[in-house]
Design a protein around this motif. Structure first.
Motif, short mmCIF file in Angstrom:
data_model
loop_
_atom_site.label_atom_id
_atom_site.label_comp_id
_atom_site.label_asym_id
_atom_site.label_seq_id
_atom_site.Cartn_x
_atom_site.Cartn_y
_atom_site.Cartn_z
N LYS A 91 20.62 -27.75 23.17
CA LYS A 91 20.23 -28.55 24.33
C LYS A 91 21.08 -29.80 24.51
N GLY A 92 21.94 -30.10 23.52
CA GLY A 92 22.77 -31.30 23.60
C GLY A 92 21.97 -32.59 23.53
N LEU A 93 20.93 -32.59 22.71
CA LEU A 93 20.03 -33.74 22.59
C LEU A 93 20.26 -34.47 21.28
N THR A 94 19.92 -35.76 21.25
CA THR A 94 20.07 -36.56 20.03
C THR A 94 18.86 -37.47 19.75
N PRO A 95 17.64 -37.02 20.02
CA PRO A 95 16.49 -37.91 19.76
C PRO A 95 16.15 -37.96 18.27
N GLU A 96 15.32 -38.93 17.93
CA GLU A 96 14.71 -38.92 16.60
C GLU A 96 13.74 -37.75 16.58
N VAL A 97 13.52 -37.19 15.39
CA VAL A 97 12.67 -36.01 15.27
C VAL A 97 11.58 -36.27 14.24
N ARG A 98 10.38 -35.84 14.57
CA ARG A 98 9.25 -35.91 13.64
C ARG A 98 8.70 -34.50 13.47
N PHE A 99 8.23 -34.20 12.26
CA PHE A 99 7.66 -32.89 11.96
C PHE A 99 6.17 -33.04 11.73
N ASP A 100 5.37 -32.35 12.56
CA ASP A 100 3.91 -32.44 12.48
C ASP A 100 3.32 -31.08 12.14
N LEU A 101 2.13 -31.10 11.62
CA LEU A 101 1.35 -29.90 11.34
C LEU A 101 0.01 -30.03 12.03
N LEU A 102 -0.36 -28.99 12.77
CA LEU A 102 -1.69 -28.92 13.38
C LEU A 102 -2.45 -27.79 12.70
#
Length: 123
Positions: A91-102
């Motif tokens: 996607k050509g994106l550079t955001p910060e990433v968080r990993f969540d569990l539901l």
């Protein structure tokens, strides 16, 4: 009609549907469901503002509360990290990433949803 308790796929689908509704209720922007890259899969990719959130959904239809520790291995976390990196590159994106569990307990009415944020920090 197959009983949802006996059908793992239906249970997972129901859990993911509820997870999407839950996240949208928190004003997350859900961008992908069941994102595939090769053999890797991410259940939900959403954005919380500018933060990309990779969400693993675990659903149970038995009379116990889900414990996130019993569901996720280091290998699964590595795969989520690789899948997230692939998504960002595609996607050509550079955001910060968080990993969540539901974790969803579907045997309850209404279902119990437990949201665990920042369950994995890639190295």
């Amino acid at each position: 009609m197959t009983n949802i308790r006996n059908n793992k796929r239906q249970t997972g689908q129901k859990g993911e549907d509820l997870a999407v509704d839950y996240l949208m209720g928190l004003n997350y922007e859900v961008r992908e469901r069941n994102f595939h890259f090769g053999h890797l899969e991410i259940d939900i990719i959403a954005f919380d503002g500018d933060l990309m959130v990779v969400v693993e959904v675990k659903s149970v239809f038995i009379g116990i509360e889900p414990d996130p520790v019993q569901y996720l291995t280091r290998g699964q976390f590595r795969n989520l990290t690789k899948g997230a990196a692939a998504y960002l590159q595609l996607k050509g994106l550079t955001p910060e990433v968080r990993f969540d569990l539901l974790c969803l307990s579907l045997f309850r009415n209404p279902p119990l949803i437990r949201h665990f944020k920042d369950v994995w920090i890639p190295h």
